[in-house]
Design a protein around this motif. Sequence first.
Motif, mmCIF file in Angstrom:
data_model
loop_
_atom_site.group_PDB
_atom_site.id
_atom_site.type_symbol
_atom_site.label_atom_id
_atom_site.label_comp_id
_atom_site.label_asym_id
_atom_site.label_seq_id
_atom_site.Cartn_x
_atom_site.Cartn_y
_atom_site.Cartn_z
ATOM 1 N N ILE A 83 0.877 -1.175 0.000
ATOM 2 C CA ILE A 83 0.000 0.000 0.000
ATOM 3 C C ILE A 83 0.909 1.217 0.000
ATOM 4 C CG2 ILE A 83 -1.690 1.344 1.299
ATOM 5 C CD1 ILE A 83 -2.871 -1.277 2.310
ATOM 6 N N ASP A 84 0.763 2.057 -1.006
ATOM 7 C CA ASP A 84 1.659 3.195 -1.185
ATOM 8 C C ASP A 84 1.243 4.414 -0.374
ATOM 9 O OD1 ASP A 84 3.456 2.421 -3.774
ATOM 10 O OD2 ASP A 84 1.440 1.580 -3.946
ATOM 11 N N VAL A 85 -0.058 4.571 -0.168
ATOM 12 C CA VAL A 85 -0.564 5.752 0.533
ATOM 13 C C VAL A 85 -1.701 5.345 1.467
ATOM 14 C CG1 VAL A 85 -1.669 8.011 0.313
ATOM 15 C CG2 VAL A 85 0.035 7.293 -1.382
ATOM 16 N N LEU A 86 -1.635 5.779 2.704
ATOM 17 C CA LEU A 86 -2.737 5.649 3.657
ATOM 18 C C LEU A 86 -3.170 7.044 4.054
ATOM 19 C CD1 LEU A 86 -4.614 4.321 5.757
ATOM 20 C CD2 LEU A 86 -2.614 4.193 7.301
ATOM 21 N N ILE A 87 -4.414 7.393 3.763
ATOM 22 C CA ILE A 87 -4.942 8.702 4.142
ATOM 23 C C ILE A 87 -5.975 8.508 5.248
ATOM 24 C CG2 ILE A 87 -6.104 10.798 3.368
ATOM 25 C CD1 ILE A 87 -5.007 10.336 0.603
ATOM 26 N N ASN A 88 -5.590 8.854 6.464
ATOM 27 C CA ASN A 88 -6.493 8.786 7.614
ATOM 28 C C ASN A 88 -7.340 10.053 7.620
ATOM 29 O OD1 ASN A 88 -5.639 6.279 8.893
ATOM 30 N ND2 ASN A 88 -3.707 7.324 9.302
ATOM 31 N N ASN A 89 -8.458 9.986 6.909
ATOM 32 C CA ASN A 89 -9.298 11.165 6.699
ATOM 33 C C ASN A 89 -10.536 11.193 7.576
ATOM 34 O OD1 ASN A 89 -10.790 13.357 5.003
ATOM 35 N ND2 ASN A 89 -12.090 11.537 4.855
ATOM 36 N N ALA A 90 -11.094 10.048 7.906
ATOM 37 C CA ALA A 90 -12.395 9.997 8.580
ATOM 38 C C ALA A 90 -12.381 10.824 9.862
ATOM 39 C CB ALA A 90 -12.772 8.560 8.898
ATOM 40 N N GLY A 91 -13.461 11.557 10.080
ATOM 41 C CA GLY A 91 -13.570 12.364 11.283
ATOM 42 C C GLY A 91 -15.013 12.573 11.688
ATOM 43 N N VAL A 92 -15.221 12.712 12.987
ATOM 44 C CA VAL A 92 -16.565 12.977 13.502
ATOM 45 C C VAL A 92 -16.475 14.053 14.571
ATOM 46 C CG1 VAL A 92 -17.424 10.649 13.044
ATOM 47 C CG2 VAL A 92 -16.422 11.169 15.275
ATOM 48 N N LEU A 93 -17.602 14.646 14.855
ATOM 49 C CA LEU A 93 -17.736 15.580 15.970
ATOM 50 C C LEU A 93 -19.044 15.233 16.662
ATOM 51 C CD1 LEU A 93 -17.284 19.471 15.797
ATOM 52 C CD2 LEU A 93 -18.583 18.266 17.541
ATOM 53 N N LYS A 94 -18.946 14.388 17.690
ATOM 54 C CA LYS A 94 -20.129 13.932 18.411
ATOM 55 C C LYS A 94 -20.621 15.036 19.341
ATOM 56 C CE LYS A 94 -20.335 9.515 17.117
ATOM 57 N NZ LYS A 94 -21.520 8.800 16.620
ATOM 58 N N LYS A 95 -21.885 15.393 19.189
ATOM 59 C CA LYS A 95 -22.433 16.481 20.002
ATOM 60 C C LYS A 95 -22.711 16.045 21.435
ATOM 61 C CE LYS A 95 -22.504 18.633 16.063
ATOM 62 N NZ LYS A 95 -22.342 17.518 15.129
ATOM 63 N N GLU A 96 -23.025 14.753 21.619
ATOM 64 C CA GLU A 96 -23.284 14.212 22.948
ATOM 65 C C GLU A 96 -22.310 13.073 23.217
ATOM 66 O OE1 GLU A 96 -27.333 13.043 23.223
ATOM 67 O OE2 GLU A 96 -28.124 15.078 22.958
ATOM 68 N N ARG A 97 -21.981 12.899 24.468
ATOM 69 C CA ARG A 97 -20.991 11.901 24.843
ATOM 70 C C ARG A 97 -21.478 10.492 24.544
ATOM 71 N NH1 ARG A 97 -16.496 10.803 27.358
ATOM 72 N NH2 ARG A 97 -16.341 8.992 28.720
ATOM 73 N N ALA A 98 -20.627 9.713 23.867
ATOM 74 C CA ALA A 98 -20.883 8.301 23.615
ATOM 75 C C ALA A 98 -19.544 7.589 23.631
ATOM 76 C CB ALA A 98 -21.579 8.105 22.270
ATOM 77 N N THR A 99 -19.538 6.320 24.026
ATOM 78 C CA THR A 99 -18.289 5.563 24.090
ATOM 79 C C THR A 99 -18.403 4.274 23.290
ATOM 80 O OG1 THR A 99 -18.987 4.491 26.149
ATOM 81 C CG2 THR A 99 -17.650 6.493 26.341
ATOM 82 N N ASN A 100 -17.259 3.761 22.841
ATOM 83 C CA ASN A 100 -17.255 2.496 22.119
ATOM 84 C C ASN A 100 -17.121 1.338 23.099
ATOM 85 O OD1 ASN A 100 -14.562 2.454 22.887
ATOM 86 N ND2 ASN A 100 -13.744 2.490 20.807
ATOM 87 N N GLU A 101 -16.900 0.131 22.575
ATOM 88 C CA GLU A 101 -16.839 -1.058 23.424
ATOM 89 C C GLU A 101 -15.681 -0.994 24.419
ATOM 90 O OE1 GLU A 101 -18.849 -3.693 23.722
ATOM 91 O OE2 GLU A 101 -20.268 -2.716 22.352
ATOM 92 N N GLU A 102 -14.620 -0.289 24.052
ATOM 93 C CA GLU A 102 -13.469 -0.147 24.945
ATOM 94 C C GLU A 102 -13.627 0.986 25.939
ATOM 95 O OE1 GLU A 102 -12.446 -2.595 21.635
ATOM 96 O OE2 GLU A 102 -13.270 -0.574 21.651
ATOM 97 N N GLY A 103 -14.778 1.663 25.910
ATOM 98 C CA GLY A 103 -15.025 2.761 26.830
ATOM 99 C C GLY A 103 -14.383 4.061 26.411
ATOM 100 N N VAL A 104 -14.000 4.165 25.137
ATOM 101 C CA VAL A 104 -13.355 5.377 24.632
ATOM 102 C C VAL A 104 -14.390 6.309 24.032
ATOM 103 C CG1 VAL A 104 -11.639 6.289 23.009
ATOM 104 C CG2 VAL A 104 -11.253 4.077 24.136
ATOM 105 N N GLU A 105 -14.285 7.576 24.334
ATOM 106 C CA GLU A 105 -15.184 8.571 23.745
ATOM 107 C C GLU A 105 -15.071 8.504 22.222
ATOM 108 O OE1 GLU A 105 -16.728 11.834 21.960
ATOM 109 O OE2 GLU A 105 -14.544 11.786 22.150
ATOM 110 N N GLU A 106 -16.215 8.489 21.514
ATOM 111 C CA GLU A 106 -16.217 8.126 20.101
ATOM 112 C C GLU A 106 -15.550 9.152 19.190
ATOM 113 O OE1 GLU A 106 -20.096 6.959 18.806
ATOM 114 O OE2 GLU A 106 -20.013 5.046 19.911
ATOM 115 N N THR A 107 -15.632 10.432 19.514
ATOM 116 C CA THR A 107 -14.913 11.410 18.699
ATOM 117 C C THR A 107 -13.421 11.127 18.748
ATOM 118 O OG1 THR A 107 -16.570 13.154 19.016
ATOM 119 C CG2 THR A 107 -14.347 13.859 18.428
ATOM 120 N N PHE A 108 -12.924 10.842 19.942
ATOM 121 C CA PHE A 108 -11.502 10.537 20.101
ATOM 122 C C PHE A 108 -11.144 9.217 19.424
ATOM 123 C CE2 PHE A 108 -7.431 10.331 22.233
ATOM 124 C CZ PHE A 108 -7.115 11.659 22.425
#
Length: 292
Positions: A83-108
């Motif tokens: 793979i020659d190029v990886l562009i980490n572009n995806a981004g969100v701005l969650k208006k209300e606090r939510a966490t993933n399965e690991e307990g991490v805030e989803e925007t982060f």
Amino acid sequence: MDTPVALVTGASSGIGKATARGLLQRGYHVILWCRTTASAHDTAATLRRDEHSAALDTVAADLTDFTAVRRAAKDLKAQYNQIDVLINNAGVLKKERATNEEGVEETFAVNYLAPFLLSHLLLDPLLRAANATGEARIVNVGSDAHRGAVNFSADAMSDGDAGLTAYMQSKLALVLFTNELARRLKPTGVTVNCVHPGVVATNIWRGPGLLSWLVRRIQWFLNSPETGAEGPLYLATSSEIEGVTGAYFDGTDRTTPSIAAFDEKAAAELWDRSMELVDLDPNDVSYNHDRI
């Protein structure tokens, strides 16, 4: 493959889709990373039709789900030796606090930890590309909002605020990560740079909240996705920055990030905590060609 391969996350709309289109126009084979199978299918169909190109593959995985990220990365490594190029572009701005399965805030999780994890998981094909062609590139799409996160701490990953505060912290973390990964990979030919695309009219401003409402009211002043994609495309493809690594760009102009982005103590704490949160063992990770 003789054709260079580029992976773009958040490719179903906005800057990601415009970046994918630009890469196709420049002769790249593009992998579209989208959140859902439906959005990946629709985006690929549109780009194939518009660009008259079949040089597309798709990945469907939610970046808040680190297990799904691992599964998708494993499939990619089975399909692509380089793979020659990886562009980490995806981004969100969650208006209300939510966490993933690991307990991490989803925007982060989406804006920072997913790029941290994915960049590590795809090191092998990136290193092979650099070994074969002389250079591979990781491009992190950041934001000048990182300049406002003056009180950044690693605790923000699990118990920080949502909304704009979490967004600013995540973008500062991305700059700190860019600098440190660039340092570790410098001898390999894999470059790592970060780019602020400008304030762009994208889906990130959808939803409730005063900030989203205000931005939507003035959206005619914002950059188009095509303008926002100019910086990521420049860092991904331009011969002018060959060998440049650990740099911060505003569009196509190299500039200086915030003072906080040079905080080595914060960077070290962030790195160690990030390895824990995405379940990477430092003893199993090598940042040189010995791993391939």
